[in-house]
Design a protein around this motif. Structure first.
Motif, short mmCIF file in Angstrom:
data_model
loop_
_atom_site.label_atom_id
_atom_site.label_comp_id
_atom_site.label_asym_id
_atom_site.label_seq_id
_atom_site.Cartn_x
_atom_site.Cartn_y
_atom_site.Cartn_z
N UNK C 309 0.82 -1.21 0.00
CA UNK C 309 0.00 0.00 0.00
C UNK C 309 0.85 1.25 0.00
N UNK C 310 1.93 1.21 0.79
CA UNK C 310 2.83 2.36 0.87
C UNK C 310 3.42 2.68 -0.50
N UNK C 364 -13.98 0.55 11.90
CA UNK C 364 -13.24 -0.70 11.98
C UNK C 364 -13.84 -1.71 11.02
N UNK C 365 -13.00 -2.25 10.14
CA UNK C 365 -13.51 -3.30 9.24
C UNK C 365 -12.69 -4.58 9.43
N UNK C 366 -13.25 -5.65 8.95
CA UNK C 366 -12.63 -6.96 9.14
C UNK C 366 -12.10 -7.50 7.82
N UNK C 367 -10.83 -7.93 7.85
CA UNK C 367 -10.29 -8.68 6.71
C UNK C 367 -10.17 -10.11 7.19
N UNK C 368 -11.17 -10.92 6.85
CA UNK C 368 -11.14 -12.26 7.43
C UNK C 368 -10.75 -13.29 6.40
N UNK C 369 -10.17 -14.37 6.86
CA UNK C 369 -9.78 -15.46 5.96
C UNK C 369 -9.93 -16.75 6.70
N UNK C 375 -3.96 -14.99 4.74
CA UNK C 375 -4.34 -13.94 3.76
C UNK C 375 -3.17 -13.67 2.83
N UNK C 376 -3.47 -13.33 1.59
CA UNK C 376 -2.42 -12.74 0.77
C UNK C 376 -2.44 -11.25 1.08
N UNK C 381 -5.18 -5.76 1.72
CA UNK C 381 -5.15 -4.42 1.13
C UNK C 381 -6.51 -4.02 0.59
N UNK C 382 -7.22 -5.00 0.10
CA UNK C 382 -8.56 -4.76 -0.44
C UNK C 382 -9.48 -4.07 0.56
N UNK C 383 -9.30 -4.40 1.83
CA UNK C 383 -10.18 -3.85 2.85
C UNK C 383 -9.78 -2.45 3.29
N UNK C 384 -8.56 -2.08 2.87
CA UNK C 384 -8.06 -0.79 3.37
C UNK C 384 -8.75 0.37 2.65
#
Lengths: 89, 286, 384
Positions: C309-310, C364-369, C375-376, C381-384
Motif C-alpha cells: 500500500x505504501x 473498523x472493518x474486518x479482513x477475514x480469511x 491472507x495474501x 489491502x482490499x479492505x483498506x
C-alpha cells in the motif's frame, strides 16, 4: 440425666463394671443409632427425650460396656468415644 | 490387649486427623461414607503415614467431599478426573503418599477412562471407591453400577441396563491390589486399606456403602438396620464363595450367583510407574 | 537453577538451529524450567509432545502421555500443585475438551502453560492447516467469569522467547497462560538462537508457618492480589477445590459476597496489570490514515499489505498485538484517535475484530480469511 428406654432389655447383661465410659458428642451425632444396634453388650440405648436437634442420641447403659469400641468404629460421624477410666494398679 | 491400648480412641483420632471447622459431615443419617473415612483414617494411623507428605484427592459426589474433613493437602477436582490429577501429583513427586476418594459414578461413569489407565500404569496410589449404586449427590439418578431392575430417578421403571463390576474392571486393567468390602464390618476394610497403602502400585479398594436417602427412598430397603443388614446378606467372602462352589449343594450354589464377592480379590507385586520412570531417567539423564 | 539451565542447554544442543515452532515451544519450556509435560497426540501439536518426551527424561523431568486431553490438563494441574512447572500442548478439538479443567485451573489459581497450535475448525475441520479461531475461547471458553493471559508470537524466535515468558507470567500471576500459535507457525522453520542466560520467575512460596498461611487471599508479601503458592508436601495442608471458596480454601458457596470477593480478586490480579502485560509492535503509524491491526501469522501478511500500500502512496500503518489477553485497550483507543480506519486482519470470521471495534473511536472493518490459508497481502489491502 435422661431416662433410658427398655431397661428390661433382653441380651447379655455381662457386668462390665464402670471401667469404660461412653461419651457422645451431640454436635456430631445424627441419631442413626447404629451404635446401639451393633453394640454386642447392649451397653447403649436411645435417650428418652429428644435433644435440641430433635434426635434421640444414644446414652450409656450402666455396667455393660466392655470397651470393645465397636460403636467407635461403626459410627459414621466420629460422634462416640470410649474413655477408659484410670485403674489403680 | 496391648495392641488395643495403643490404638487411639475417636476423640484422639478427631484431634489428630480432622478439620474441626468442617465438621459435622454433610452425609445423611446412616450413610456409610463417614465409615469409609473412619476406616481409612484408622488404616492411615496403622501405617503411620506422615500427614505432611500425604495428598488426598477426590472428584465430585458425596464421597468426594471426604478430603475436606481431613487436615491434609487436599485436591477436590472435577467430576471423574481425580485419577488424572493424582497421576500428575504422584509422577511429579513420588515421595508423596497419594490417596484418592471417589464414587461409583465419579470413577466408573465419567471417570472410567482415567480409571482404567491409572490402573494399567500401576501408579502407586490408593484409590478408595465408595459404591452406593447411585448418583447420590444429585438426587438419585441411575449409575453404571446400579443393579439391573433397581429404581432411580432416571430409571423410573427400573434400570434396564446391566451393571459394571468395579473391582473386576480394576483387575482387568492391571491394578496390583484390588479388594472389595462393605462398611458393615469395620476390621476388614481397616486392615485391607492398610495393605493397600502399603502396596507400591495401584491399590483399589471398593467400599459397598448404603445411601440411606437417594437410593433408599426409591428402592424398598426397609429400616436403616435392615438396609445395613442387607449388605451382610448380599455379600460373601471370596474364599467362602469358592468353597461353596466346590462343596456346596446345588441350592447353595444357585444362591451364590446372587451374591457379591468381597475380600482381597487380587494381589500381586508389580513395578509401579514412578519406579519405572526413575529407571528411565537414570539411564538417559545428562 | 543454573545447573538446571545448563542441563537444558546441553540437551537442546547447538546454539543456532533451524527449527519449527513446535520445537521452539519445547525448547523454550525446557529453558524456562518446565519439568512436567502431560499431553495427548493431536495434529499439529504432536511434535511438542514428541520433543518433550525425548528431552524431559534427559533433564530429570517427567513426561506422560495421558489417555485424553481432559486427563492431560488434569495431570498438569496436579503436577503444578506437587511443585513442578508444568505444561500441555494441544489444538482446537483438544482445547475444547480441556475447558472444564482450565476453569478449575483458574479457580484454583494454578500456574501452568497451555500451548494451542490452532488449526482450522470447528470440529475436526482441517487438521493440518492453520487458523486463528480459538482466540475468544481462551478468554471465554470455560464457563463462568475468568481473566486470561494469552500470548501470540508470529515468528519462531519469538515463539521460543514467549514460551519462557509464558512460564514466568504463569508463576508471577498464579494463573494458566495460553500460548497461541497456528499450524503454520508450528510447522514452519526459521533460524533461532538459544539464549545463554534465561531469566525465570520462581514460584513465590509462603514465608509464614502453615497456621498463618492464607492460600487464596491477598499476597502476604508479593503482589497484592496474588497469594503465595504453598505446594503439596510442605506441611501447608491446603484444601484446593473448584467450588467457590473463602481465602482459606474452604467451600463458601452460599453467600453472594464470598463469590464476588474471590472472583474479583482472581480477575483483577490480571486486569489491574493490563498495561504492564500489554505488548504490541508498531510500524509506520506516525503518518498513517489507516492501520492494520493483526496478530500471529496473519500479521506477516499484514506487513506485506502495508508495504504494498505504501508503494502505491497509501498511508498505512501496522499494529501487531503480541499479548491478546488482557486486551490492549489503551493501545487500540489511542490508535483509533490517530487514524481514520482500522482493518483487523485475522484468520477467522471475526474474533479480535469485535474487541477492537468495542474500543476504537474510528471505523473498523474486518479482513477475514478462513479455510486454512493465510491472507495474501492483496486480500488485506482490499479492505483498506
Amino acid at each position: 440425666m435422661t431416662e433410658v428406654k427398655n431397661k428390661e432389655k433382653k441380651g447379655k447383661a455381662f457386668r462390665g463394671g464402670d471401667k469404660f465410659s461412653i461419651e457422645v458428642d451431640e454436635d456430631y451425632c445424627k441419631g442413626c443409632n447404629l451404635c446401639i444396634y451393633y453394640c454386642p453388650r447392649d451397653a447403649l440405648d436411645e435417650s428418652e427425650e429428644p435433644n435440641k436437634k430433635g434426635l434421640y442420641p444414644p446414652v450409656q447403659v450402666e455396667d455393660r460396656c466392655i470397651g470393645c469400641r465397636m460403636c467407635e468404629l461403626i459410627c459414621p460421624d466420629f460422634a462416640i468415644t470410649i474413655v477408659e477410666e484410670d485403674e489403680d494398679e | 490387649m496391648d495392641e488395643k491400648k495403643e490404638e487411639r480412641n475417636t476423640q484422639e483420632m478427631r484431634e489428630k486427623y480432622l478439620r474441626k471447622d468442617m465438621m459435622p459431615t454433610i452425609f445423611c443419617t446412616g450413610c456409610g461414607i463417614g465409615n469409609v473415612l473412619n476406616y481409612t483414617l484408622r488404616a492411615i494411623e496403622k501405617q503411620g503415614l506422615d500427614m505432611d507428605k500425604t495428598v488426598i484427592l477426590s472428584g465430585i459426589g458425596c464421597s468426594s467431599r471426604l478430603p475436606g474433613y481431613v487436615d491434609v493437602d487436599s485436591l477436590h477436582t472435577t467430576h471423574g478426573r481425580a485419577l488424572a490429577f493424582a497421576t500428575g501429583v504422584k509422577i511429579t513427586n513420588p515421595e508423596l503418599n497419594v490417596i484418592v476418594f471417589t464414587g461409583d459414578g465419579d470413577c466408573m461413569g465419567i471417570g472410567g477412562n482415567h480409571f482404567i489407565h491409572a490402573a494399567r500404569r500401576n501408579i502407586d496410589m490408593t484409590v478408595i471407591a465408595v459404591n452406593n449404586f447411585i448418583y447420590g449427590m444429585t438426587g438419585g439418578q441411575v449409575a453404571p453400577t446400579t443393579p439391573e431392575g433397581d429404581y432411580a430417578t432416571t430409571a423410573p421403571f427400573g434400570n434396564i441396563e446391566p451393571a459394571f463390576d468395579m473391582s473386576s474392571m480394576a483387575i482387568s486393567s492391571g491394578a496390583s491390589y484390588v479388594a472389595r468390602w462393605t462398611v458393615t464390618k469395620p476390621s476388614q476394610p481397616i486392615n485391607s486399606i492398610a495393605e493397600a497403602l502399603e502396596n507400591k502400585g495401584f491399590s483399589f479398594v471398593e467400599m459397598l456403602s448404603p445411601c440411606t436417602t437417594a437410593y433408599a427412598r426409591q428402592n424398598k430397603v426397609g429400616s436403616l438396620r435392615e438396609f445395613w443388614n442387607w449388605y451382610d446378606k448380599k455379600t460373601i467372602l471370596t474364599e467362602d464363595y469358592e468353597m461353596l462352589k466346590k462343596y456346596g449343594d446345588p441350592e447353595e450354589i444357585e444362591k451364590l450367583y446372587e451374591n457379591i464377592q468381597t475380600g482381597v480379590l487380587h494381589k500381586e507385586e508389580k513395578e509401579c510407574l514412578s519406579d519405572r520412570l526413575k529407571r528411565l531417567i537414570e539411564e538417559v539423564q545428562v | 537453577m543454573s545447573e538446571d539451565l545448563e542441563k537444558a542447554k546441553k540437551v537442546i544442543g547447538k546454539k543456532k538451529q533451524f527449527i519449527h515452532g513446535d520445537t521452539a515451544i519445547a525448547y523454550g519450556a525446557l529453558l524456562a524450567g518446565c519439568r512436567f509435560f502431560g499431553g495427548y497426540p493431536i495434529t499439529p501439536a504432536s511434535e511438542i509432545a514428541e520433543k518433550m518426551a525425548e528431552m524431559l527424561p534427559r533433564v530429570g523431568g517427567k513426561y506422560i502421555q495421558m489417555e485424553d486431553e481432559l486427563g492431560s490438563i488434569a495431570s498438569v494441574i496436579g503436577s503444578s500443585w506437587a511443585g513442578a512447572k508444568a505444561m500441555t500442548a494441544t489444538s482446537g478439538p483438544g482445547f475444547s475438551l480441556m475447558q472444564e479443567n482450565i476453569g478449575f485451573a483458574h479457580m484454583s489459581e494454578t500456574p501452568l502453560v497451555l500451548a494451542n497450535v490452532q488449526r482450522s475448525g470447528p470440529s475436526t475441520g482441517q487438521p493440518t492447516l492453520g487458523a486463528q479461531g480459538d482466540i475468544m475461547q481462551t478468554r471465554y471458553g470455560t464457563h463462568g467469569d475468568i481473566a486470561a493471559i494469552t500470548l501470540s508470537p508470529n515468528n519462531i524466535q519469538e515463539t521460543l522467547d514467549y514460551t519462557i515468558r509464558a512460564f514466568n507470567l504463569a508463576e508471577e500471576y498464579r494463573t494458566p497462560v495460553f500460548l497461541m500459535i497456528c499450524a503454520d507457525v508450528g510447522h514452519m522453520r526459521e533460524m533461532v538462537e538459544i539464549p545463554d542466560e534465561v531469566e525465570t520467575f520462581e514460584r513465590k512460596k509462603p514465608k509464614v508457618p502453615p497456621s498463618e498461611y492464607v492460600p487464596f487471599g491477598e499476597g502476604q508479601y508479593g503482589k497484592k492480589k496474588v497469594p503465595e503458592f504453598g505446594v503439596f508436601g510442605e506441611g501447608y495442608h491446603t484444601y484446593v477445590t473448584g467450588l467457590t471458596h473463602d481465602k482459606y480454601g474452604f467451600p463458601a458457596t452460599d453467600d453472594q459476597k464470598d463469590h464476588e470477593t474471590l472472583i474479583m480478586r482472581q480477575v483483577e490480579k490480571i486486569l489491574d496489570d493490563r498495561e504492564v502485560l500489554t505488548d504490541v509492535e508498531k510500524r509506520n503509524l506516525d503518518d498513517a490514515d489507516v492501520a492494520i491491526v493483526s496478530y500471529g501469522i496473519a500479521s506477516r501478511s499484514a506487513i506485506g499489505a502495508m508495504n504494498k500500500g505504501r508503494e502505491k502512496g497509501m498511508n498505512i500503518g501496522y499494529l501487531r498485538m503480541k499479548t491478546l489477553w488482557p486486551f490492549p485497550i489503551k493501545e487500540i483507543e489511542e490508535l483509533s484517535k490517530k487514524v481514520d480506519k482500522i482493518v483487523v486482519a485475522e484468520m477467522n470470521l471475526g474474533q479480535m475484530f469485535h474487541k477492537v471495534k468495542e474500543h476504537a473511536d474510528c471505523e473498523v472493518v474486518l479482513a477475514s480469511k478462513i479455510g486454512g490459508e493465510i491472507h495474501s497481502p492483496d486480500e488485506i489491502l482490499r479492505e483498506v
